[in-house]
Motif scaffolding. Structure first.
Motif, PDB file in Angstrom:
ATOM      1  N   GLY A  44       0.820  -1.213   0.000  1.00 38.26           N
ATOM      2  CA  GLY A  44       0.000   0.000   0.000  1.00 38.26           C
ATOM      3  C   GLY A  44       0.849   1.256   0.000  1.00 38.26           C
ATOM      4  O   GLY A  44       0.785   2.063   0.923  1.00 38.26           O
ATOM      5  N   VAL A  45       1.637   1.428  -1.054  1.00 39.76           N
ATOM      6  CA  VAL A  45       2.581   2.557  -1.111  1.00 39.76           C
ATOM      7  C   VAL A  45       1.992   3.721  -1.916  1.00 39.76           C
ATOM      8  O   VAL A  45       1.606   3.560  -3.068  1.00 39.76           O
ATOM      9  CB  VAL A  45       3.924   2.103  -1.727  1.00 39.76           C
ATOM     10  CG1 VAL A  45       4.837   3.297  -1.965  1.00 39.76           C
ATOM     11  CG2 VAL A  45       4.610   1.079  -0.821  1.00 39.76           C
ATOM     12  N   ASP A  46       1.929   4.875  -1.279  1.00 41.85           N
ATOM     13  CA  ASP A  46       1.554   6.122  -1.963  1.00 41.85           C
ATOM     14  C   ASP A  46       2.833   6.919  -2.170  1.00 41.85           C
ATOM     15  O   ASP A  46       3.452   7.359  -1.198  1.00 41.85           O
ATOM     16  CB  ASP A  46       0.596   6.958  -1.104  1.00 41.85           C
ATOM     17  CG  ASP A  46      -0.753   6.285  -0.933  1.00 41.85           C
ATOM     18  OD1 ASP A  46      -1.144   5.504  -1.822  1.00 41.85           O
ATOM     19  OD2 ASP A  46      -1.400   6.534   0.097  1.00 41.85           O
ATOM     20  N   PHE A  47       3.195   7.086  -3.430  1.00 40.61           N
ATOM     21  CA  PHE A  47       4.492   7.698  -3.743  1.00 40.61           C
ATOM     22  C   PHE A  47       4.237   8.750  -4.811  1.00 40.61           C
ATOM     23  O   PHE A  47       3.429   8.542  -5.720  1.00 40.61           O
ATOM     24  CB  PHE A  47       5.414   6.599  -4.272  1.00 40.61           C
ATOM     25  CG  PHE A  47       6.767   7.063  -4.746  1.00 40.61           C
ATOM     26  CD1 PHE A  47       7.743   7.432  -3.841  1.00 40.61           C
ATOM     27  CD2 PHE A  47       7.065   7.096  -6.105  1.00 40.61           C
ATOM     28  CE1 PHE A  47       9.000   7.834  -4.272  1.00 40.61           C
ATOM     29  CE2 PHE A  47       8.319   7.500  -6.546  1.00 40.61           C
ATOM     30  CZ  PHE A  47       9.287   7.869  -5.628  1.00 40.61           C
ATOM     31  N   GLN A  48       4.930   9.857  -4.696  1.00 39.38           N
ATOM     32  CA  GLN A  48       4.677  10.943  -5.640  1.00 39.38           C
ATOM     33  C   GLN A  48       5.965  11.657  -6.011  1.00 39.38           C
ATOM     34  O   GLN A  48       6.839  11.844  -5.160  1.00 39.38           O
ATOM     35  CB  GLN A  48       3.717  11.929  -4.966  1.00 39.38           C
ATOM     36  CG  GLN A  48       2.994  12.802  -5.927  1.00 39.38           C
ATOM     37  CD  GLN A  48       1.695  13.334  -5.312  1.00 39.38           C
ATOM     38  OE1 GLN A  48       0.997  12.608  -4.602  1.00 39.38           O
ATOM     39  NE2 GLN A  48       1.395  14.580  -5.592  1.00 39.38           N
ATOM     40  N   VAL A  49       6.078  12.019  -7.274  1.00 41.00           N
ATOM     41  CA  VAL A  49       7.229  12.783  -7.756  1.00 41.00           C
ATOM     42  C   VAL A  49       6.699  13.905  -8.636  1.00 41.00           C
ATOM     43  O   VAL A  49       5.939  13.656  -9.574  1.00 41.00           O
ATOM     44  CB  VAL A  49       8.174  11.908  -8.611  1.00 41.00           C
ATOM     45  CG1 VAL A  49       9.395  12.701  -9.057  1.00 41.00           C
ATOM     46  CG2 VAL A  49       8.597  10.656  -7.860  1.00 41.00           C
ATOM     47  N   GLU A  50       7.106  15.113  -8.327  1.00 45.14           N
ATOM     48  CA  GLU A  50       6.667  16.254  -9.142  1.00 45.14           C
ATOM     49  C   GLU A  50       7.634  16.463 -10.309  1.00 45.14           C
ATOM     50  O   GLU A  50       8.775  16.004 -10.282  1.00 45.14           O
ATOM     51  CB  GLU A  50       6.595  17.523  -8.289  1.00 45.14           C
ATOM     52  CG  GLU A  50       5.731  17.403  -7.045  1.00 45.14           C
ATOM     53  CD  GLU A  50       4.326  16.908  -7.344  1.00 45.14           C
ATOM     54  OE1 GLU A  50       3.822  17.146  -8.456  1.00 45.14           O
ATOM     55  OE2 GLU A  50       3.739  16.243  -6.463  1.00 45.14           O
ATOM     56  N   ARG A  51       7.146  17.171 -11.296  1.00 44.17           N
ATOM     57  CA  ARG A  51       7.947  17.514 -12.474  1.00 44.17           C
ATOM     58  C   ARG A  51       9.230  18.252 -12.065  1.00 44.17           C
ATOM     59  O   ARG A  51       9.163  19.207 -11.294  1.00 44.17           O
ATOM     60  CB  ARG A  51       7.090  18.463 -13.303  1.00 44.17           C
ATOM     61  CG  ARG A  51       7.145  18.362 -14.755  1.00 44.17           C
ATOM     62  CD  ARG A  51       5.996  19.199 -15.314  1.00 44.17           C
ATOM     63  NE  ARG A  51       4.769  18.429 -15.208  1.00 44.17           N
ATOM     64  CZ  ARG A  51       4.394  17.546 -16.123  1.00 44.17           C
ATOM     65  NH1 ARG A  51       5.102  17.361 -17.204  1.00 44.17           N
ATOM     66  NH2 ARG A  51       3.278  16.858 -15.965  1.00 44.17           N
ATOM     67  N   GLY A  52      10.368  17.780 -12.549  1.00 44.19           N
ATOM     68  CA  GLY A  52      11.640  18.451 -12.243  1.00 44.19           C
ATOM     69  C   GLY A  52      12.223  18.102 -10.883  1.00 44.19           C
ATOM     70  O   GLY A  52      13.295  18.574 -10.531  1.00 44.19           O
ATOM     71  N   GLN A  53      11.503  17.276 -10.147  1.00 47.34           N
ATOM     72  CA  GLN A  53      11.974  16.920  -8.807  1.00 47.34           C
ATOM     73  C   GLN A  53      12.967  15.749  -8.851  1.00 47.34           C
ATOM     74  O   GLN A  53      12.854  14.881  -9.718  1.00 47.34           O
ATOM     75  CB  GLN A  53      10.759  16.504  -7.964  1.00 47.34           C
ATOM     76  CG  GLN A  53      10.891  16.792  -6.506  1.00 47.34           C
ATOM     77  CD  GLN A  53       9.643  16.410  -5.725  1.00 47.34           C
ATOM     78  OE1 GLN A  53       8.881  15.525  -6.103  1.00 47.34           O
ATOM     79  NE2 GLN A  53       9.452  17.083  -4.605  1.00 47.34           N
TER      80      GLN A  53
END
Ligand code: ADP
Length: 259
Positions: A28-37
């Motif tokens: 149950g992994v919620d993972f996020q990467v923004e543009r340019g990050q």
């Protein structure tokens, strides 16, 4: 449309689940990467870091949850309100926009550095050879290997091979680069040259997810650090928080051990 796009995360997972047999590797992994990050993923061996990265490129099929790359559902699509597996062609198209750098380089042994770099843009994107060769020379120069275009992998050091692998991934003009412990198979004296190329990419604004044991790199280059343990994200935040002021006992113990 352009404005809307800016607000879409480059990577978003919702309740990602992956099992190998009875072994729940991502729980149950919620993972996020923004543009340019640049996001560094750290944590003890076996915590699921590499598996998560492989799921983001559909190298592993997931058992639950969802993955969105640049707003698009990876691996599945909706039909009559139900999720069904996406077509091979759609999956291949999305994968072609994601660069993956493996721990063990994975170059084609019987091809020169240049031939390794031109392979996918010609075979997958069907771009004209002359144009791709020029691009490949530029990319090899960018990773400091202009002189090695005609060398075969066995004539190159591990660090040089890994830099060819990075140039090869960049040749597809990816919108996202995934690095799976890209320096951990290298002799210590060769680590710096690969991290240098990765740092340069980060400075140029490439969106990157970096699974790494290099805590110095995570601290200096990452915008955001994710600490995983036991198949979950335990803590995440800016490097200063994770390395100097973490809130979770497990994070504290891990950081204390490795820094
Ligand atoms: P990390 O990158 O954090 O070291 P991994 O994602 O490599 O962790 O592994 C997480 C768990 O998944 C481990 O228990 C590992 O043994 C298991 N695992 C990884 N790949 C496979 C596979 N192909 N088949 C079976 N088990 C696997």
């Amino acid at each position: 449309m352009a404005v809307e796009q800016k607000n879409i995360s480059m990577v978003r997972t919702e309740q990602l689940v992956k099992r190998f047999g009875d072994n729940v590797v991502l729980n149950g992994v919620d993972f996020q990467v923004e543009r340019g990050q640049v996001v560094a993923v750290i944590g003890p061996s076996g915590s699921g870091k590499t598996t998560m990265l492989r799921c983001l490129n559909h190298l592993e099929k997931i058992d639950g949850g969802r993955i969105y790359i640049d707003g698009q559902h990876l691996g599945y699509r909706e039909q009559n309100g139900r999720l069904i597996e996406d077509s091979e062609a759609n999956i291949a198209r999305m994968r072609s926009q994601i660069g993956f750098v493996f721990q063990r380089f994975n170059l084609f042994a019987h091809k020169t550095a240049l031939e390794n770099v031109i392979e996918a843009p010609i075979q997958v994107l069907r771009r004209p050879k002359g144009e791709v060769v020029e691009l490949a020379h530029n990319l090899l120069a960018k990773v400091g290997l202009a002189e090695k275009a005609n060398s075969y992998p066995h004539k190159l050091s591990g660090g040089q091979q890994q830099r060819v692998a990075i140039a090869r991934a960049l040749a597809m003009n990816p919108k996202l680069m995934l690095f799976d412990e890209a320096t951990s198979a290298l002799d210590p004296e060769l680590v710096g040259e690969v991290l240098g190329v990765m740092r340069q990419l980060a400075e140029e604004g490439m969106t990157m997810v970096v699974v790494t044991h290099e805590m110095g790199f995570a601290r200096d280059v990452a915008d955001h650090v994710v600490f995983m343990a036991d198949a979950q994200i335990v803590e995440q935040g800016p490097p200063e928080q994770i390395f100097d002021d973490c809130q979770n006992e497990r994070t504290r113990k891990f950081i204390g051990r490795v820094t």
